[in-house]
Design an enzyme around this catalytic site. Structure first.
Site, PDB file in Angstrom:
ATOM      1  N   GLY A 177      -2.700  -0.762  -9.076  1.00  0.00           N
ATOM      2  CA  GLY A 177      -1.742  -0.238  -8.102  1.00  0.00           C
ATOM      3  C   GLY A 177      -0.369  -0.871  -8.263  1.00  0.00           C
ATOM      4  O   GLY A 177      -0.110  -1.568  -9.256  1.00  0.00           O
ATOM      5  N   SER A 218      -5.306   3.835  -8.232  1.00  0.00           N
ATOM      6  CA  SER A 218      -5.286   3.636  -6.779  1.00  0.00           C
ATOM      7  C   SER A 218      -5.876   4.865  -6.111  1.00  0.00           C
ATOM      8  O   SER A 218      -5.516   5.989  -6.468  1.00  0.00           O
ATOM      9  CB  SER A 218      -3.834   3.462  -6.322  1.00  0.00           C
ATOM     10  OG  SER A 218      -3.681   3.864  -4.988  1.00  0.00           O
ATOM     11  N   ASP A 236      -5.360   5.677  -3.117  1.00  0.00           N
ATOM     12  CA  ASP A 236      -4.424   6.148  -2.085  1.00  0.00           C
ATOM     13  C   ASP A 236      -3.423   7.188  -2.584  1.00  0.00           C
ATOM     14  O   ASP A 236      -2.794   7.872  -1.802  1.00  0.00           O
ATOM     15  CB  ASP A 236      -3.606   4.969  -1.538  1.00  0.00           C
ATOM     16  CG  ASP A 236      -4.471   4.012  -0.731  1.00  0.00           C
ATOM     17  OD1 ASP A 236      -5.558   4.426  -0.311  1.00  0.00           O
ATOM     18  OD2 ASP A 236      -4.045   2.859  -0.537  1.00  0.00           O
ATOM     19  N   ARG A 242      -3.046   3.105   4.122  1.00  0.00           N
ATOM     20  CA  ARG A 242      -2.324   2.287   5.090  1.00  0.00           C
ATOM     21  C   ARG A 242      -0.866   2.724   5.222  1.00  0.00           C
ATOM     22  O   ARG A 242      -0.280   2.667   6.266  1.00  0.00           O
ATOM     23  CB  ARG A 242      -2.394   0.815   4.694  1.00  0.00           C
ATOM     24  CG  ARG A 242      -3.138   0.007   5.718  1.00  0.00           C
ATOM     25  CD  ARG A 242      -3.354  -1.394   5.238  1.00  0.00           C
ATOM     26  NE  ARG A 242      -3.999  -1.420   3.936  1.00  0.00           N
ATOM     27  CZ  ARG A 242      -3.888  -2.405   3.063  1.00  0.00           C
ATOM     28  NH1 ARG A 242      -3.138  -3.440   3.338  1.00  0.00           N
ATOM     29  NH2 ARG A 242      -4.517  -2.374   1.906  1.00  0.00           N
ATOM     30  N   ARG A 255     -14.049   4.788  -1.894  1.00  0.00           N
ATOM     31  CA  ARG A 255     -13.680   4.102  -3.109  1.00  0.00           C
ATOM     32  C   ARG A 255     -14.756   4.184  -4.188  1.00  0.00           C
ATOM     33  O   ARG A 255     -14.481   4.016  -5.372  1.00  0.00           O
ATOM     34  CB  ARG A 255     -13.511   2.626  -2.738  1.00  0.00           C
ATOM     35  CG  ARG A 255     -12.494   1.883  -3.467  1.00  0.00           C
ATOM     36  CD  ARG A 255     -12.399   0.475  -2.932  1.00  0.00           C
ATOM     37  NE  ARG A 255     -11.208   0.248  -2.159  1.00  0.00           N
ATOM     38  CZ  ARG A 255      -9.980   0.413  -2.625  1.00  0.00           C
ATOM     39  NH1 ARG A 255      -9.774   0.808  -3.854  1.00  0.00           N
ATOM     40  NH2 ARG A 255      -8.946   0.183  -1.866  1.00  0.00           N
ATOM     41  N   ILE A 278     -13.984  30.784 -12.951  1.00  0.00           N
ATOM     42  CA  ILE A 278     -14.426  29.453 -13.387  1.00  0.00           C
ATOM     43  C   ILE A 278     -14.133  29.235 -14.875  1.00  0.00           C
ATOM     44  O   ILE A 278     -14.277  28.131 -15.373  1.00  0.00           O
ATOM     45  CB  ILE A 278     -15.930  29.215 -13.113  1.00  0.00           C
ATOM     46  CG1 ILE A 278     -16.795  30.173 -13.939  1.00  0.00           C
ATOM     47  CG2 ILE A 278     -16.255  29.309 -11.641  1.00  0.00           C
ATOM     48  CD1 ILE A 278     -18.196  29.628 -14.147  1.00  0.00           C
ATOM     49  N   GLU A 323     -20.820  29.337 -24.334  1.00  0.00           N
ATOM     50  CA  GLU A 323     -21.760  30.457 -24.474  1.00  0.00           C
ATOM     51  C   GLU A 323     -21.374  31.454 -25.568  1.00  0.00           C
ATOM     52  O   GLU A 323     -22.235  32.103 -26.142  1.00  0.00           O
ATOM     53  CB  GLU A 323     -21.887  31.176 -23.123  1.00  0.00           C
ATOM     54  CG  GLU A 323     -20.537  31.679 -22.577  1.00  0.00           C
ATOM     55  CD  GLU A 323     -20.606  32.286 -21.181  1.00  0.00           C
ATOM     56  OE1 GLU A 323     -21.703  32.512 -20.662  1.00  0.00           O
ATOM     57  OE2 GLU A 323     -19.514  32.540 -20.609  1.00  0.00           O
TER      58      GLU A 323
HETATM   59  P1  ADP Z   1      -2.700  -3.309  -6.200  1.00  0.00           P
HETATM   60  O1  ADP Z   1      -2.454  -3.441  -7.667  1.00  0.00           O
HETATM   61  O2  ADP Z   1      -3.903  -2.490  -5.917  1.00  0.00           O
HETATM   62  O3  ADP Z   1      -1.448  -2.891  -5.462  1.00  0.00           O
HETATM   63  P2  ADP Z   1      -2.297  -6.058  -5.228  1.00  0.00           P
HETATM   64  O4  ADP Z   1      -1.042  -5.726  -4.515  1.00  0.00           O
HETATM   65  O5  ADP Z   1      -3.259  -6.938  -4.556  1.00  0.00           O
HETATM   66  O6  ADP Z   1      -3.115  -4.770  -5.658  1.00  0.00           O
HETATM   67  O7  ADP Z   1      -1.886  -6.718  -6.616  1.00  0.00           O
HETATM   68  C1  ADP Z   1      -2.863  -7.175  -7.526  1.00  0.00           C
HETATM   69  C2  ADP Z   1      -2.453  -8.502  -8.142  1.00  0.00           C
HETATM   70  O8  ADP Z   1      -1.204  -8.334  -8.852  1.00  0.00           O
HETATM   71  C3  ADP Z   1      -2.169  -9.596  -7.151  1.00  0.00           C
HETATM   72  O9  ADP Z   1      -3.342 -10.248  -6.728  1.00  0.00           O
HETATM   73  C4  ADP Z   1      -1.278 -10.521  -7.948  1.00  0.00           C
HETATM   74  O10 ADP Z   1      -2.041 -11.358  -8.780  1.00  0.00           O
HETATM   75  C5  ADP Z   1      -0.490  -9.563  -8.822  1.00  0.00           C
HETATM   76  N1  ADP Z   1       0.852  -9.355  -8.223  1.00  0.00           N
HETATM   77  C6  ADP Z   1       1.188  -8.511  -7.233  1.00  0.00           C
HETATM   78  N2  ADP Z   1       2.498  -8.592  -6.928  1.00  0.00           N
HETATM   79  C7  ADP Z   1       3.003  -9.528  -7.743  1.00  0.00           C
HETATM   80  C8  ADP Z   1       4.312 -10.104  -7.947  1.00  0.00           C
HETATM   81  N3  ADP Z   1       5.353  -9.729  -7.217  1.00  0.00           N
HETATM   82  N4  ADP Z   1       4.438 -11.049  -8.893  1.00  0.00           N
HETATM   83  C9  ADP Z   1       3.401 -11.441  -9.638  1.00  0.00           C
HETATM   84  N5  ADP Z   1       2.171 -10.954  -9.489  1.00  0.00           N
HETATM   85  C10 ADP Z   1       1.956 -10.027  -8.579  1.00  0.00           C
END
Ligand code: ADP
Length: 735
Positions: free
Chosen positions: A105, A150, A152, A196, A287, A516, A615
């Site tokens: 994400g 993701s 979302d 969210r 999920r 289809i 087919e």
């Molecule tokens: P998602 O990728 O689903 O949005 P997170 O926001 O938890 O999930 O991000 C996943 C991981 O990416 C975090 O646990 C962190 O290790 C790393 N990460 C997120 N933001 C930063 C940032 N600004 N700088 C460095 N690492 C980051």
């Protein structure tokens, strides 16, 4: 020249991540790269050692159909600080990793961007400590490609993120199940979906699941929003609607910015209406599970393209995310993806809802408007009896047809235009069997399989044209919407070609593609094909699970008429070793080669091989013939079985994708029809999902795009995926 690559999944897991990793690994192996898998996201990158391992071809076998991510994912605090990232850099340098592919994400993509940006600085510092290290001469650059993972669907730079389609199908299926129990008990359900800061899942599932009310984070609610909701449910009960469902995205907010919980909604409805209200928080169910065909294919395409981009475009810096925009792989700078994705969040937090919606894009805003129309208790305008629109479904039925009829008809009724449903397609048009369609019955059609107004295959006799003209005149029909396949297109074209003789045919006619087989011009996808594809994928997964002690080859025969879409895409989504397509035909030389391939595969330890056969891929080399030939030639080394999937493919409730496509096309058809009637146009056109979105194409052009002899479009976009399907199922140097 790039030699070593690493791949990882990070952040929240999402179904389809495995497909992306499998694709990256196998494409990398095909292109002679060493590929490392980083386990547990950035946590593993910082930890190093066993958490970063080379991946081989077979390590990703059997992962395509599994949910979650076999590489694991974790949230990493240590990676958030520069010391942690320096350790990560050292770990990658020691293995000679020059490029990284991250599936995750916006947080994960941000992490990747930070790592790439700081790389040179870390490298310089590490060189001071390890001047003799072999990696000290490494390039001061790490290439990074992000892939959107993701559920979302909250990422900028892609129409869908990996996992969102699966999550949406889980929700839609839950709504289908709840609506039947709600109808039996006259119950009202409040369903909370994930999201969210992003209303995608809630909004799309309301559209696809036919819910009565929706609350999303991006919408500014009125101070007394609950009164409107209560009023709407009250009215719906009065008029006898069988069920009522309110969908709440977990991040929906009161006008004061506080989160509205599903329990708040339940309390309001219970207190005001004295109703039996039940809450269902779908939670992590959304999920999990095996990814849908769409997610597997999208993830596979993006993973494949990520490796190719790194190798074929060596001059570029590569700090990009690859996404799928209008069915094309599109690259967007990571900074832009992260900034724009996070900006929506900030706007929602700050109560700037209009800006948040604008950032989500036109499609989000249009869906919100459409949902508002469709969740009305009654049309906005009184019906004006000065001409109606007729809607028919032609040819074979296709999942999602009812959704298209329901949405098109309601959008017309909402503007005061009466609508007739023509019974049994063109047969009803000839015989004048018309039923006026009403708002209330249409509300319940969105998820029904088959076609409520009926379809039939008929061929026009010369006398039929006069009958049809008389019917059109008698019912004062001012426009026709025909939903169906190639036969339907041709019949509408036939009507248009007799306009000189029959004045009544000078009305606008709009075609919507529904079959289809996905064998129609002017659209990348037809209504129904996604359901069929998922049916095939589910059945083929089950066949794979039968792999036991015996070595077995399966030939799975799928529909598609003379179009190989279902065969090729299901091969891509299930990892089938081969697809026999009508576009390529089957030769004896090829079958001979297949025998050799099968023998080598089984000798090298494989237990199950799957061939998908369309087919009509060959008139004489039938599924049965191929089975007997292969079995005879196996000389006892393996068995060959067939599975002809037949009508199972067209059955069942329509998938979320089909319902949403049908809704969008239906709404567009209504809009174009009203414009055409207003401007007294008598255009005959097709609406389809094209390179720029939903577009209108004149029928003459549509006919030209068709290869009439083979009844499939001349130019078929999916054939570009042949190489990927073949490369990902078969290791290099295998015969
Ligand atoms: P998602 O990728 O689903 O949005 P997170 O926001 O938890 O999930 O991000 C996943 C991981 O990416 C975090 O646990 C962190 O290790 C790393 N990460 C997120 N933001 C930063 C940032 N600004 N700088 C460095 N690492 C980051």
């Amino acid at each position: 020249m790039l030699k070593t690559l690493a791949v990882m999944t990070s952040g929240g897991d999402s179904p389809g991540m495995n497909a992306a990793v499998r694709s990256v690994v196998r494409r990398a192996i095909h292109r002679d790269l060493t590929i490392y898998g980083i386990y547990d996201g950035y946590e593993g990158m910082v930890k190093g050692g066993d958490a970063i391992k080379p991946l081989q071809w077979n390590d990703v076998g059997g992962t395509l159909q599994k949910g979650g991510t076999f590489l694991g994912t974790a949230r990493s605090e240590s990676f958030r600080n520069p010391e942690g990232r320096r350790k990560a850099v050292l770990n990658l340098l020691q293995l000679g990793v020059e490029a990284l592919i991250v599936v995750g994400g916006d947080g994960s993509l941000m992490g990747a961007h930070v790592l790439a940006t700081e790389w040179e600085e870390h490298l310089e510092a590490l060189k001071q400590d390890h001047p003799e290290a072999p990696w000290a001469s490494s390039l001061p650059l790490l290439k990074v490609i992000g892939l959107p993972g993701s559920i979302d669907n909250d990422l900028h730079g892609t129409d869908m993120s990996i996992g969102a389609d699966t999550a949406l199908n889980h929700i839609v299926r839950a709504l289908d199940n709840l609506s039947s129990t709600a109808a039996s008990h006259q119950r009202t359900f409040v369903v909370e979906t994930m999201g969210r800061h992003c209303g995608f899942l809630a909004l799309s599932s309301t559209l696809a699941g036919g819910a009565s009310w929706v609350l999303v984070p991006e919408e500014e609610l009125e101070l007394r929003w609950h009164q409107k909701m209560v009023h709407s449910i009250e009215k719906a009960r009065e008029i006898g609607r069988p069920h009522h469902m309110v969908i709440v995205a977990e991040g929906a907010r009161h006008p004061d910015g506080l989160i509205i919980g599903s329990d708040d909604v339940k309390r309001i409805l219970t207190e005001r209406l004295k109703l039996d209200v039940r809450t269902t928080v779908l939670g992590h169910v959304q999920r999990g599970g095996s990814p849908t065909a769409f997610d597997r294919i999208m993830a596979t395409r993006l993973g494949f393209a990520a490796v190719d981009t790194l190798l074929d475009d060596p001059e570029t810096e590569h700090r990009h995310m690859l996404g799928l925009v209008k069915n094309r792989v599109v690259s967007t700078p990571l900074v832009e993806v992260v900034e724009k994705s996070q900006a929506v969040r900030v706007e929602v937090e700050n109560g700037n809802y209009a800006r948040a919606q604008e950032l989500r894009g036109g499609s989000f805003i249009r869906t919100l408007e459409l949902v508002k129309t469709l969740t009305r208790i009654a049309p906005a305008q009184e019906i004006v009896q000065d001409g109606a629109v007729a809607i028919l479904t032609g040819g074979a039925d296709s999942p999602g047809m009812n959704t298209a009829v329901s949405v098109a008809a309601r959008c017309l009724l909402n503007q005061g235009t009466p609508v007739y449903g023509v019974r049994d397609g063109f047969a009803g048009l000839i015989e004048g069997r018309f039923n006026e369609l009403h708002w209330d019955e249409l509300v319940n059609w969105v998820n029904r399989p088959g076609s409520e107004i009926g379809t039939a295959r008929v061929d026009f006799q010369d006398k039929d044209f006069g009958e049809i003209a008389a019917t059109i005149a008698r019912h004062n029909i001012r426009g026709l919407i025909a939903i169906g396949g190639w036969g339907t297109y041709r019949k509408v074209a036939q009507l248009a070609s007799r306009r000189d003789e029959f004045e009544a045919f000078n009305i606008p006619m709009i075609l919507l593609p529904a079959t289809i087989d996905n064998n129609l011009p002017c659209t990348q996808f037809t209504i129904g094909v996604d359901t069929a594809l998922n049916n095939i994928v589910e059945a083929t997964d089950k066949i794979r699970h039968t792999a036991g002690a015996t070595r077995r080859a399966f030939i799975v025969e799928v529909m598609g008429r003379r179009c190989g879409f279902l065969a090729l895409m299901s091969a891509l989504a299930t990892g089938a070793e081969k697809a026999f397509l009508p576009e390529k035909g089957i030769s004896l030389a090829e079958l001979n080669e297949d025998v050799t391939i099968l023998k080598k595969s089984f000798e090298s330890g494989k237990r199950m091989v799957i061939f998908m056969r369309n087919e009509y891929s060959s008139q004489r080399y039938t599924t049965d013939f191929i089975q007997r030939l292969l079995e005879e030639e196996s000389k006892g080394l393996f068995e060959v079985r067939t599975a002809i999937l037949g009508h199972v493919q067209r059955g069942g409730l329509p998938s979320a994708f089909d319902r949403i496509l049908a809704s969008r096309l239906g709404a567009n058809a209504a809009l174009h029809m009203l414009e055409a009637i207003e401007s007294e146009s008598d255009e005959v056109c097709v609406l389809g999902l094209r390179e720029k979105g939903i577009e209108k194409v004149p029928i003459e052009e549509a006919l030209k795009e068709m290869d009439g002899k083979n009844a499939r479009p001349r130019d078929q976009w999916f054939l570009q995926l042949l190489e990927a399907a073949d490369a990902l199922a078969n290791p290099p140097q295998s015969p």
